[in-house]
Write a protein that holds these residues in place. Structure first.
Motif, PDB file in Angstrom:
ATOM      1  N   PHE A  33       0.786  -1.230   0.000  1.00  0.00           N
ATOM      2  CA  PHE A  33       0.000   0.000   0.000  1.00  0.00           C
ATOM      3  C   PHE A  33       0.824   1.290   0.000  1.00  0.00           C
ATOM      4  N   GLY A  34       2.109   1.212   0.182  1.00  0.00           N
ATOM      5  CA  GLY A  34       2.923   2.399   0.373  1.00  0.00           C
ATOM      6  C   GLY A  34       3.397   2.452   1.817  1.00  0.00           C
ATOM      7  N   THR A  35       4.413   3.246   2.064  1.00  0.00           N
ATOM      8  CA  THR A  35       5.079   3.256   3.376  1.00  0.00           C
ATOM      9  C   THR A  35       4.088   3.496   4.509  1.00  0.00           C
ATOM     10  N   ILE A  36       4.093   2.578   5.462  1.00  0.00           N
ATOM     11  CA  ILE A  36       3.200   2.668   6.616  1.00  0.00           C
ATOM     12  C   ILE A  36       3.985   2.299   7.862  1.00  0.00           C
ATOM     13  N   ARG A  37       3.696   2.995   8.965  1.00  0.00           N
ATOM     14  CA  ARG A  37       4.351   2.721  10.237  1.00  0.00           C
ATOM     15  C   ARG A  37       3.287   2.320  11.252  1.00  0.00           C
ATOM     16  N   LEU A  38       3.509   1.198  11.913  1.00  0.00           N
ATOM     17  CA  LEU A  38       2.573   0.672  12.897  1.00  0.00           C
ATOM     18  C   LEU A  38       3.145   0.849  14.294  1.00  0.00           C
ATOM     19  N   SER A  39       2.268   1.052  15.273  1.00  0.00           N
ATOM     20  CA  SER A  39       2.724   1.197  16.657  1.00  0.00           C
ATOM     21  C   SER A  39       1.686   0.603  17.587  1.00  0.00           C
ATOM     22  N   THR A  40       2.143   0.055  18.708  1.00  0.00           N
ATOM     23  CA  THR A  40       1.250  -0.486  19.725  1.00  0.00           C
ATOM     24  C   THR A  40       1.655   0.083  21.082  1.00  0.00           C
ATOM     25  N   PRO A  41       0.700   0.287  21.989  1.00  0.00           N
ATOM     26  CA  PRO A  41       1.014   0.886  23.298  1.00  0.00           C
ATOM     27  C   PRO A  41       1.843  -0.035  24.180  1.00  0.00           C
ATOM     28  N   ARG A  42       1.801  -1.343  23.905  1.00  0.00           N
ATOM     29  CA  ARG A  42       2.542  -2.318  24.707  1.00  0.00           C
ATOM     30  C   ARG A  42       2.801  -3.545  23.840  1.00  0.00           C
ATOM     31  N   PRO A  43       3.719  -4.407  24.258  1.00  0.00           N
ATOM     32  CA  PRO A  43       4.000  -5.611  23.462  1.00  0.00           C
ATOM     33  C   PRO A  43       2.744  -6.435  23.235  1.00  0.00           C
ATOM     34  N   GLN A  44       2.594  -6.930  22.029  1.00  0.00           N
ATOM     35  CA  GLN A  44       1.417  -7.706  21.655  1.00  0.00           C
ATOM     36  C   GLN A  44       1.838  -9.155  21.412  1.00  0.00           C
ATOM     37  N   ALA A  64      -9.040  -7.804   5.192  1.00  0.00           N
ATOM     38  CA  ALA A  64      -8.003  -7.525   6.179  1.00  0.00           C
ATOM     39  C   ALA A  64      -8.532  -7.774   7.585  1.00  0.00           C
ATOM     40  N   GLU A  65      -7.658  -8.299   8.451  1.00  0.00           N
ATOM     41  CA  GLU A  65      -8.048  -8.531   9.841  1.00  0.00           C
ATOM     42  C   GLU A  65      -6.853  -8.306  10.757  1.00  0.00           C
ATOM     43  N   PHE A  66      -7.086  -7.512  11.806  1.00  0.00           N
ATOM     44  CA  PHE A  66      -6.087  -7.269  12.843  1.00  0.00           C
ATOM     45  C   PHE A  66      -6.716  -7.673  14.174  1.00  0.00           C
ATOM     46  N   THR A  67      -6.096  -8.599  14.872  1.00  0.00           N
ATOM     47  CA  THR A  67      -6.679  -9.092  16.123  1.00  0.00           C
ATOM     48  C   THR A  67      -6.181  -8.319  17.342  1.00  0.00           C
ATOM     49  N   PHE A  68      -5.632  -7.122  17.107  1.00  0.00           N
ATOM     50  CA  PHE A  68      -5.068  -6.317  18.191  1.00  0.00           C
ATOM     51  C   PHE A  68      -5.300  -4.846  17.874  1.00  0.00           C
ATOM     52  N   ASP A  69      -5.007  -3.979  18.833  1.00  0.00           N
ATOM     53  CA  ASP A  69      -5.122  -2.535  18.648  1.00  0.00           C
ATOM     54  C   ASP A  69      -3.769  -1.964  18.218  1.00  0.00           C
ATOM     55  N   MET A  70      -3.810  -1.015  17.302  1.00  0.00           N
ATOM     56  CA  MET A  70      -2.547  -0.415  16.857  1.00  0.00           C
ATOM     57  C   MET A  70      -2.816   0.973  16.295  1.00  0.00           C
ATOM     58  N   GLY A  71      -1.773   1.789  16.278  1.00  0.00           N
ATOM     59  CA  GLY A  71      -1.811   3.057  15.580  1.00  0.00           C
ATOM     60  C   GLY A  71      -1.104   2.919  14.245  1.00  0.00           C
ATOM     61  N   TYR A  72      -1.452   3.776  13.298  1.00  0.00           N
ATOM     62  CA  TYR A  72      -0.799   3.732  11.990  1.00  0.00           C
ATOM     63  C   TYR A  72      -0.553   5.147  11.479  1.00  0.00           C
ATOM     64  N   GLU A  73       0.500   5.291  10.713  1.00  0.00           N
ATOM     65  CA  GLU A  73       0.772   6.492   9.936  1.00  0.00           C
ATOM     66  C   GLU A  73       1.205   6.025   8.555  1.00  0.00           C
ATOM     67  N   MET A  74       0.556   6.530   7.538  1.00  0.00           N
ATOM     68  CA  MET A  74       0.790   6.046   6.183  1.00  0.00           C
ATOM     69  C   MET A  74       1.013   7.214   5.241  1.00  0.00           C
ATOM     70  N   ASP A  75       1.999   7.086   4.375  1.00  0.00           N
ATOM     71  CA  ASP A  75       2.233   8.105   3.358  1.00  0.00           C
ATOM     72  C   ASP A  75       1.008   8.206   2.450  1.00  0.00           C
ATOM     73  N   PRO A  76       0.766   9.362   1.832  1.00  0.00           N
ATOM     74  CA  PRO A  76      -0.409   9.509   0.959  1.00  0.00           C
ATOM     75  C   PRO A  76      -0.468   8.390  -0.090  1.00  0.00           C
TER      76      PRO A  76
END
Length: 325
Positions: A33-44, A64-76
């Motif tokens: 999809f293009g450069t994306i950065r994922l982050s989680t508040p604690r180890p998953q 698509a399926e994510f079984t956890f909570d995460m933040g994302y930042e993605m280039d346009p």
């Protein structure tokens, strides 16, 4: 990226991501999809990322399926990512603006505004993603200058949201469930335009840019060029913009020419030519080796019920009767 699981409910495609490693998920999503950065508040632990991918023409269709909570930042993104949420939450937080949360049954167009990065959160969510090239929106609008674009990621109304849910379900269950139909070039092109036109109807968008200079509504030479182009290329993937270029007029002028002198639109005339070709093929077909569905799909009719209805209203008989006569 397979690690032993299978997905029995899928009708086409294959896993492209299936991992519990966050770094691997980030790398794979960036590739797709293009450069994306994922982050989680604690180890998953056992936090699984899954992506199941299928294709129809220029459309890429992902589960698509994510079984956890995460933040994302993605280039346009280069394309618009049309998402339908099945469970969990997708959150969008444009820079300098309030967050918007999308729950079960919501549709959102990530990347609707070109050049804007995507920032937000995913909360244990499963959703469908249709990757729609921006040029498909312009083609669906008959925009020769490719200036048509969405101006918001949110549908115009709850009714518009539901319309998009129905469109996405129709594509997934009506086309992907029939891989043979999905491989037919005219069916695939029709589905792509169907999705793009539906997005223009359901999301705020800019109108097409100024059209090129064109003749008046009695430009019979332009009409002749357009009809000849349609008749010569009915078996190919052509758009309203293609026909207008061949006629050397703007799409709006072409539409007025057809409505005034043929009482139909250019695309309706194209449909008539394809229906005529399907009729000829059914007359000449061998019922032991050919089928109505195969002929309909060859000529871009992907909804068999509508094809049968149109065929009967035109020829006074069913396509099955023509095939077996």
């Amino acid at each position: 990226m397979h690690d032993g699981q299978s997905r029995g409910t899928a009708t086409a495609g294959d896993f492209v991501i299936n991992t519990t490693d966050l770094q691997e998920a980030e790398k794979s999503l960036s590739t797709l999809f293009g450069t994306i950065r994922l982050s989680t508040p604690r180890p998953q632990h056992n936090a699984r990322t899954q992506l199941w991918r299928s294709h129809i023409d220029h459309l890429v269709i992902d589960d698509a399926e994510f079984t956890f909570d995460m933040g994302y930042e993605m280039d346009p993104p280069d394309s618009v990512l049309l998402c339908r949420v099945h469970s969990g939450i997708l959150e969008e937080t444009p820079r300098g603006q309030a967050s918007h949360r999308y729950g079960t049954g919501s549709v959102v167009a990530f990347g609707a505004v070109e050049g804007r990065p995507l920032i937000g959160r995913v909360e244990q969510s499963r959703y469908h993603v249709l990757t729609v090239p921006r040029r498909c929106l312009a083609e669906a609008a008959g925009d020769v200058d490719a200036s048509t674009s969405l101006t918001s990621s949110r549908p115009l109304s709850p009714a518009a949201n539901q319309y998009l849910v129905d469109v996405i379900d129709h594509v997934r269950h009506g086309v992907l469930s029939n891989p043979r139909a999905a491989r037919e070039p005219l069916v695939a092109a029709a589905v792509t335009r169907y999705v793009a036109a539906s997005m223009l109807a359901a999301f705020p968008n800019t109108p097409a840019g100024p059209s090129r200079p064109a003749g008046d509504d009695d430009n019979h030479e332009a009409l002749r060029r357009a009809t000849a182009f349609i008749e010569d290329h009915a078996g190919e993937d052509i758009s309203l913009a293609d026909i207008a270029r061949a006629a050397r007029v703007s799409p709006p002028t072409l539409g007025r020419l057809f409505r005034r002198h043929r009482q139909i639109t250019p695309m309706q005339y194209l449909q008539e030519m394809r229906l005529r070709s399907a009729h000829r093929q059914l007359v000449d077909a061998d019922p032991t080796t050919d089928s109505v569905a195969g002929v309909a799909h060859r000529w871009g009719f992907w909804h068999l019920g509508r094809f049968r209805q149109l065929y009967r209203s035109t020829y006074g008989d069913s396509p099955e009767s023509t095939l077996t006569r």
